[in-house]
Design an enzyme around this catalytic site. Structure first.
Site, PDB file in Angstrom:
ATOM      1  N   GLY A  60       1.197  -1.587   0.065  1.00 49.80           N
ATOM      2  CA  GLY A  60       0.131  -0.197  -0.097  1.00 49.80           C
ATOM      3  C   GLY A  60       0.680   1.566  -0.172  1.00 49.80           C
ATOM      4  N   ARG A 109      -2.992   8.716   3.733  1.00 49.94           N
ATOM      5  CA  ARG A 109      -2.889   9.636   4.921  1.00 49.94           C
ATOM      6  C   ARG A 109      -2.051  10.224   5.681  1.00 49.94           C
ATOM      7  NH1 ARG A 109      -7.355   5.998   7.474  1.00 49.94           N
ATOM      8  NH2 ARG A 109      -6.661   4.194   7.013  1.00 49.94           N
ATOM      9  N   LYS A 159       4.411   3.894   2.720  1.00 50.20           N
ATOM     10  CA  LYS A 159       3.383   3.863   4.305  1.00 50.20           C
ATOM     11  C   LYS A 159       5.007   3.043   4.817  1.00 50.20           C
ATOM     12  CE  LYS A 159       0.244   1.805   5.562  1.00 50.20           C
ATOM     13  NZ  LYS A 159      -1.384   1.196   6.437  1.00 50.20           N
ATOM     14  N   GLY A 208      -6.572  -4.474  -3.391  1.00 50.67           N
ATOM     15  CA  GLY A 208      -7.066  -5.251  -1.719  1.00 50.67           C
ATOM     16  C   GLY A 208      -6.306  -6.073  -1.175  1.00 50.67           C
ATOM     17  N   ASP A 224       2.106  -2.788   8.648  1.00 55.23           N
ATOM     18  CA  ASP A 224       2.098  -1.725   8.850  1.00 55.23           C
ATOM     19  C   ASP A 224       1.947  -1.411  10.842  1.00 55.23           C
ATOM     20  OD1 ASP A 224      -0.488  -2.141   9.129  1.00 55.23           O
ATOM     21  OD2 ASP A 224      -1.731  -0.508   8.103  1.00 55.23           O
TER      22      ASP A 224
END
Length: 430
Positions: free
Chosen positions: A4, A8, A15, A66, A91
């Site tokens: 991913g 954000r 990330k 996904g 994460d």
């Protein structure tokens, strides 16, 4: 799973590659999994980050479709041989090896098709809820947006960490079809498929819910870093290290400290730094890949760069920077000095304002080395222009620029002789 982008985070850096206390986020997850001996250990990455994982096996998820699609992308490297597949989210840097061992053991004992790692956070937010059957098995994982009011009251949540039997997982993933306009496939749908097929799915509830919480924002990244800091500092204190203010002390996981080392507030110890017993560090010290000897004193306001070795009972004091240098036993660099690419013997004192001028300013030339012997007295405001050697028991005069080797037991330097010009001060009569 580390494919991913983490929008954000508001960052061009994916990330999972953001640093936390000396490691990238995903590396904390990998280090938690390694002691379990997974074979192979696979990172599922995006095409952009496929080369960011060194010697770890990488499976590429060509498009972010996904979690179900991500795991399916690893099938070629995992293989079709029946085995248990541990699926981790890249994460979750607070994961511990102990928790993963417990999860895998539950999966084996329950002989389940899948085992879900669950947790009960203080704030359930938008986590998927775990719906259990009467016998305690998992009946469904319901996303918050699809949950009924009764299901939203459930406290047990999905961590997105699983163990699957591969001989049942691969067919379940093959049967998945997109249920949204984005065409994404989710592992929760694979769990639903297994349950509807009559397979046994169980849950392992984490005792500490913070271990499973994911990082999606920079605020959560900072909070995870603080939690890791506290975990590391507590382990050092339990081993006999004195850390006077753990909340302002940041110690990376590769740092070694012996019992009875003392760490003052606002100290940052990074990389492979080693601190021997009785050494006193800080306050306001940064040490990177440095070796600090027994009963050495460092700081306050000191910067030890990679390759620094401080001998026993030596001192690197206030506003001192040392790089790629060896400081001998009981040698002192007390204040306001830069020592780079140097070898200094035992019992030597380096006066305030001493600089080793090691940079040649000519393209292609290496930095010069300064060698200072035992029991040398380098006076204040001395500049040593490398390459240069100062012999044992030698002294330099204050304000000297040393460009040539100094023999043992010699006095070198001497600044230009002072000249006083009468009447040339502030009250001048021009």
């Amino acid at each position: 799973m580390a494919g991913g982008l983490g929008t954000r985070m508001r960052s061009a850096v994916p990330k999972h590659l953001h640093p936390i206390l000396g490691r990238r986020m995903v590396d904390w997850v990998l280090e938690a999994a390694r002691p379990l001996g997974p074979e192979p250990l696979v990172v599922i990455a995006s095409p952009e980050s496929r080369d960011a994982f060194g010697d770890v096996t990488v499976a590429v998820q060509e498009r972010a479709l996904g979690t179900g699609d991500a795991v399916r992308a690893a099938r070629a490297v995992v293989g079709d041989e029946p085995t248990s597949l541990l699926v981790l989210s890249g994460d979750t840097p607070l994961l511990t090896t102990e928790l993963l061992e417990q999860l895998v053991e539950t999966h084996r004992q329950e002989d389940a098709a899948a085992t879900v790692l669950t947790f009960e956070p203080e704030d359930v937010r938008s986590y998927g809820r775990i719906v259990r059957a009467e016998d305690g098995t998992v009946e469904a994982i319901v996303e918050a947006g699809d949950a009924t009011p009764e299901q939203l009251e459930l406290r047990e949540c999905n961590s997105s960490i699983y163990v699957f039997r591969t001989d049942l997982l691969w067919p379940a993933l093959d049967r998945l079809e997109p249920r949204n306009v984005q065409g994404e496939l989710y592992l929760t749908d694979a769990v639903r498929d297994l349950v509807s097929s009559g397979e046994r799915v169980v849950a392992h509830l984490a005792a500490d819910p913070t271990e499973t919480e994911g990082v999606n924002t920079r605020a959560e990244l900072a909070a995870a870093g603080a939690a890791l800091r506290d975990r590391i500092n507590l382990a050092h204190m339990d081993a006999g290290v004195a850390i006077y203010d753990p909340s302002s002390t940041w110690i990376e996981p590769g740092v070694e400290l012996e019992a009875d080392a003392i760490v003052h507030p606002f100290t940052v110890l990074r990389g492979s730094t080693r601190v021997a017993t009785g050494a006193e560090i800080g306050p306001h010290v940064v040490a990177i890949d440095a070796e600090i000897g027994q009963e050495a004193l460092v700081g306050p306001f000191c910067y030890l760069r990679p390759g620094t070795v401080l001998g026993p009972r030596s001192k690197a004091g206030t506003f001192v920077e040392i790089k790629k240098s060896r400081i001998g036993e009981e040698t002192k660099v007390p204040h306001l000095s830069y020592i780079g690419d140097a070898e200094i013997g035992e019992g030597t004192n380096i006066g305030a304002g001493t600089i080793t001028a090691n940079f040649p300013h000519r393209p292609g030339q290496p930095k010069g080395k300064t060698t200072i012997g035992d029991n040398v007295r380098v006076a204040v405001d001395t500049m040593l222009v490398a390459p240069v050697t100062v012999g044992d028991d030698a002294w330099t005069a204050a304000g000297s620029v040393v460009t040539d080797d100094v023999p043992a037991n010699a006095l070198a330097g001497f600044a230009p002789r002072q000249v006083n010009k009468e009447g040339r001060g502030g009250k001048r009569n021009d």
